[in-house]
Motif scaffolding. Structure first.
Motif, PDB file in Angstrom:
ATOM      1  N   GLY A 131      31.330  28.588  38.683  1.00 39.36           N
ATOM      2  CA  GLY A 131      31.612  29.663  37.425  1.00 39.36           C
ATOM      3  C   GLY A 131      32.779  29.332  36.714  1.00 39.36           C
ATOM      4  O   GLY A 131      33.900  28.709  37.326  1.00 39.36           O
ATOM      5  N   ALA A 132      32.940  29.869  35.568  1.00 38.10           N
ATOM      6  CA  ALA A 132      34.302  29.747  34.737  1.00 38.10           C
ATOM      7  C   ALA A 132      34.919  31.193  34.703  1.00 38.10           C
ATOM      8  O   ALA A 132      34.493  32.161  35.149  1.00 38.10           O
ATOM      9  CB  ALA A 132      33.798  29.474  33.361  1.00 38.10           C
ATOM     10  N   ASN A 133      36.184  30.984  34.642  1.00 34.42           N
ATOM     11  CA  ASN A 133      37.283  32.263  34.409  1.00 34.42           C
ATOM     12  C   ASN A 133      37.045  33.106  33.311  1.00 34.42           C
ATOM     13  O   ASN A 133      36.703  32.227  32.332  1.00 34.42           O
ATOM     14  CB  ASN A 133      38.503  31.948  34.788  1.00 34.42           C
ATOM     15  CG  ASN A 133      38.631  31.353  36.222  1.00 34.42           C
ATOM     16  OD1 ASN A 133      38.049  31.656  36.862  1.00 34.42           O
ATOM     17  ND2 ASN A 133      39.999  30.263  36.232  1.00 34.42           N
ATOM     18  N   VAL A 134      37.039  34.338  33.304  1.00 32.74           N
ATOM     19  CA  VAL A 134      37.482  35.165  32.103  1.00 32.74           C
ATOM     20  C   VAL A 134      38.643  35.878  31.883  1.00 32.74           C
ATOM     21  O   VAL A 134      39.189  36.517  33.013  1.00 32.74           O
ATOM     22  CB  VAL A 134      36.063  36.274  32.204  1.00 32.74           C
ATOM     23  CG1 VAL A 134      36.473  37.226  30.851  1.00 32.74           C
ATOM     24  CG2 VAL A 134      34.850  35.436  32.019  1.00 32.74           C
ATOM     25  N   GLU A 135      39.363  35.656  30.932  1.00 33.04           N
ATOM     26  CA  GLU A 135      40.760  36.289  30.685  1.00 33.04           C
ATOM     27  C   GLU A 135      40.795  37.349  29.755  1.00 33.04           C
ATOM     28  O   GLU A 135      40.026  37.090  28.679  1.00 33.04           O
ATOM     29  CB  GLU A 135      41.778  35.168  30.198  1.00 33.04           C
ATOM     30  CG  GLU A 135      43.241  35.682  30.052  1.00 33.04           C
ATOM     31  CD  GLU A 135      44.063  34.421  29.618  1.00 33.04           C
ATOM     32  OE1 GLU A 135      45.469  34.840  29.493  1.00 33.04           O
ATOM     33  OE2 GLU A 135      43.728  33.467  29.195  1.00 33.04           O
ATOM     34  N   VAL A 136      41.388  38.144  30.018  1.00 29.71           N
ATOM     35  CA  VAL A 136      41.152  39.575  29.053  1.00 29.71           C
ATOM     36  C   VAL A 136      42.712  39.739  28.716  1.00 29.71           C
ATOM     37  O   VAL A 136      43.498  39.401  29.497  1.00 29.71           O
ATOM     38  CB  VAL A 136      40.648  40.737  29.776  1.00 29.71           C
ATOM     39  CG1 VAL A 136      39.295  40.620  30.268  1.00 29.71           C
ATOM     40  CG2 VAL A 136      41.722  41.102  31.085  1.00 29.71           C
ATOM     41  N   THR A 137      42.892  40.225  27.387  1.00 30.85           N
ATOM     42  CA  THR A 137      44.191  40.605  26.660  1.00 30.85           C
ATOM     43  C   THR A 137      44.863  41.707  27.392  1.00 30.85           C
ATOM     44  O   THR A 137      46.053  41.895  26.845  1.00 30.85           O
ATOM     45  CB  THR A 137      44.200  40.641  25.280  1.00 30.85           C
ATOM     46  OG1 THR A 137      43.212  41.700  24.878  1.00 30.85           O
ATOM     47  CG2 THR A 137      43.302  39.406  24.588  1.00 30.85           C
ATOM     48  N   ILE A 138      44.467  42.332  28.118  1.00 32.86           N
ATOM     49  CA  ILE A 138      45.148  43.639  28.605  1.00 32.86           C
ATOM     50  C   ILE A 138      46.331  43.391  29.360  1.00 32.86           C
ATOM     51  O   ILE A 138      46.427  42.491  30.091  1.00 32.86           O
ATOM     52  CB  ILE A 138      44.072  44.472  29.584  1.00 32.86           C
ATOM     53  CG1 ILE A 138      43.097  44.979  28.573  1.00 32.86           C
ATOM     54  CG2 ILE A 138      45.061  45.583  30.292  1.00 32.86           C
ATOM     55  CD1 ILE A 138      42.081  45.840  29.362  1.00 32.86           C
ATOM     56  N   SER A 165      48.215  43.318  14.683  1.00 32.09           N
ATOM     57  CA  SER A 165      48.039  42.184  13.887  1.00 32.09           C
ATOM     58  C   SER A 165      47.021  41.189  14.443  1.00 32.09           C
ATOM     59  O   SER A 165      46.311  40.429  13.684  1.00 32.09           O
ATOM     60  CB  SER A 165      49.422  41.410  14.148  1.00 32.09           C
ATOM     61  OG  SER A 165      49.609  41.099  15.455  1.00 32.09           O
ATOM     62  N   THR A 166      46.530  41.484  15.567  1.00 33.38           N
ATOM     63  CA  THR A 166      45.368  40.435  16.373  1.00 33.38           C
ATOM     64  C   THR A 166      44.228  41.130  16.680  1.00 33.38           C
ATOM     65  O   THR A 166      43.334  40.646  16.890  1.00 33.38           O
ATOM     66  CB  THR A 166      46.031  39.674  17.478  1.00 33.38           C
ATOM     67  OG1 THR A 166      46.361  40.664  18.604  1.00 33.38           O
ATOM     68  CG2 THR A 166      47.332  38.762  17.125  1.00 33.38           C
ATOM     69  N   GLY A 167      44.328  42.446  16.819  1.00 30.24           N
ATOM     70  CA  GLY A 167      43.118  43.060  17.522  1.00 30.24           C
ATOM     71  C   GLY A 167      42.975  43.078  19.032  1.00 30.24           C
ATOM     72  O   GLY A 167      41.907  43.609  19.443  1.00 30.24           O
ATOM     73  N   LYS A 168      44.008  42.533  19.607  1.00 28.08           N
ATOM     74  CA  LYS A 168      43.831  42.380  21.026  1.00 28.08           C
ATOM     75  C   LYS A 168      44.113  43.943  21.685  1.00 28.08           C
ATOM     76  O   LYS A 168      44.791  44.898  21.266  1.00 28.08           O
ATOM     77  CB  LYS A 168      45.150  41.580  21.523  1.00 28.08           C
ATOM     78  CG  LYS A 168      45.197  40.146  21.117  1.00 28.08           C
ATOM     79  CD  LYS A 168      46.296  39.518  21.838  1.00 28.08           C
ATOM     80  CE  LYS A 168      46.150  37.676  21.431  1.00 28.08           C
ATOM     81  NZ  LYS A 168      47.413  37.260  22.119  1.00 28.08           N
ATOM     82  N   ILE A 169      43.339  43.995  22.760  1.00 28.60           N
ATOM     83  CA  ILE A 169      43.231  45.219  23.533  1.00 28.60           C
ATOM     84  C   ILE A 169      44.362  44.987  24.568  1.00 28.60           C
ATOM     85  O   ILE A 169      44.212  44.344  25.318  1.00 28.60           O
ATOM     86  CB  ILE A 169      41.753  45.412  24.256  1.00 28.60           C
ATOM     87  CG1 ILE A 169      40.838  45.860  23.045  1.00 28.60           C
ATOM     88  CG2 ILE A 169      42.084  46.758  24.872  1.00 28.60           C
ATOM     89  CD1 ILE A 169      39.390  45.883  23.497  1.00 28.60           C
ATOM     90  N   LEU A 170      45.524  45.827  24.499  1.00 27.20           N
ATOM     91  CA  LEU A 170      46.377  45.914  25.332  1.00 27.20           C
ATOM     92  C   LEU A 170      46.281  46.580  26.506  1.00 27.20           C
ATOM     93  O   LEU A 170      46.753  46.609  27.697  1.00 27.20           O
ATOM     94  CB  LEU A 170      47.725  46.010  24.649  1.00 27.20           C
ATOM     95  CG  LEU A 170      48.063  45.164  23.467  1.00 27.20           C
ATOM     96  CD1 LEU A 170      49.451  45.552  23.019  1.00 27.20           C
ATOM     97  CD2 LEU A 170      48.032  43.639  23.865  1.00 27.20           C
ATOM     98  N   ALA A 171      45.551  47.736  26.349  1.00 25.20           N
ATOM     99  CA  ALA A 171      45.313  48.646  27.268  1.00 25.20           C
ATOM    100  C   ALA A 171      43.903  49.368  27.068  1.00 25.20           C
ATOM    101  O   ALA A 171      43.617  49.865  25.941  1.00 25.20           O
ATOM    102  CB  ALA A 171      46.342  50.034  27.808  1.00 25.20           C
TER     103      ALA A 171
END
Length: 265
Positions: A131-138, A165-171
């Protein structure tokens, strides 16, 4: 030929045709439907033989698979905190999968079409691809803080922090929650617990925005000539412009104890 034999033969032929049509529909057009059905446990048994990818955030491993001596993999969640349950979700041979474990399943088990190139040799040799890894922006620390701020006072609901500015979910914290490491043992209890802990309340429930929405209306006012000392109504209710709809203040109270208040108030 005897009439009854002809009728029986015709009936048998019709049934055979119906059976062949049904098998064709199932085998040719409904493979993904049944393979991805959460009630289909075969996929979850098969996954125990696959080195499923990690889910991680900011260098912190949130979900991982480890193999025993028989080559059977088990899923674990190293942070061991309910702050991450609604984000990673759970993976169980008994109860299926949820959240990222479900939505990113094909990535994590290595069967997604986007991984064909990297898994080319496995396809040739017939081996099961990793399997491949999944990275989240939190941000792990921010996630825990958000969760603690919800649960310590006993609140139910959700808190989400975004990078504009990016829409990244930080929490993305949700309360009540659960620890995915204990999903099999606590399933019955979680089903009966008030507040639907198995839901991610930030994405699976409609909640009122609360006073955070005042940021938007304040920004609109400042962009249209208001300043911190501008006077506004503090009445307990107003009629929305161009309508007959009454907007009532919380508990029918006036703002700041006065009929007229400043924007700062």
């Amino acid at each position: 030929m005897n009439k009854s034999i002809r009728v029986t033969a015709l009936f048998s032929i019709i049934l055979t045709i119906i059976l062949l049509i049904n098998l064709t529909v199932v085998q040719a057009f409904s493979v993904d439907k049944y393979a991805d059905n959460p009630k289909n446990q075969r996929g979850f048994y098969d996954m125990q033989t696959v080195a499923r990818g990690q889910i991680f955030a900011g260098g912190t491993v949130l979900a991982q698979s480890t193999a025993n001596e028989d080559g059977i993999y088990s899923r674990s969640y190293p942070v061991d905190s309910p702050a991450w349950g609604p984000v990673t979700g759970y993976l169980s041979t008994q109860y299926g999968a949820s959240q990222l474990e479900a939505s990113q399943n094909n990535i994590l088990n290595g069967t997604d079409d986007s991984l064909i190139t990297s898994n080319f040799m496995d396809l040739i040799t017939g081996e099961q691809p990793d399997g491949a890894n999944v990275e989240v922006t939190i941000d792990p620390q921010l996630q825990q803080v958000a969760y603690d701020q919800l649960t310590q006072p006993g609140y139910e609901g959700a808190a989400v922090a975004l990078q504009p500015s990016t829409g990244k979910i930080l929490a993305m914290a949700s309360s009540p929650s659960y620890n995915p490491n204990n999903i099999d043992d606590q399933w019955a209890q979680l089903q009966e617990q008030e507040g639907n802990p198995l839901l991610n309340h930030a994405t699976q429930e409609t909640l009122p925005p609360g006073s955070i929405f005042k940021i938007i209306t304040t920004a609109a006012g400042l962009n249209n000539g208001y300043n911190p000392d501008s006077t506004l109504t503090g009445a307990s209710e107003i009629t929305l412009p161009g309508t007959n709809t009454q907007l009532t203040n919380y508990a029918g109270q006036v703002c700041g104890g006065s009929q007229q208040v400043t924007l700062t108030t």
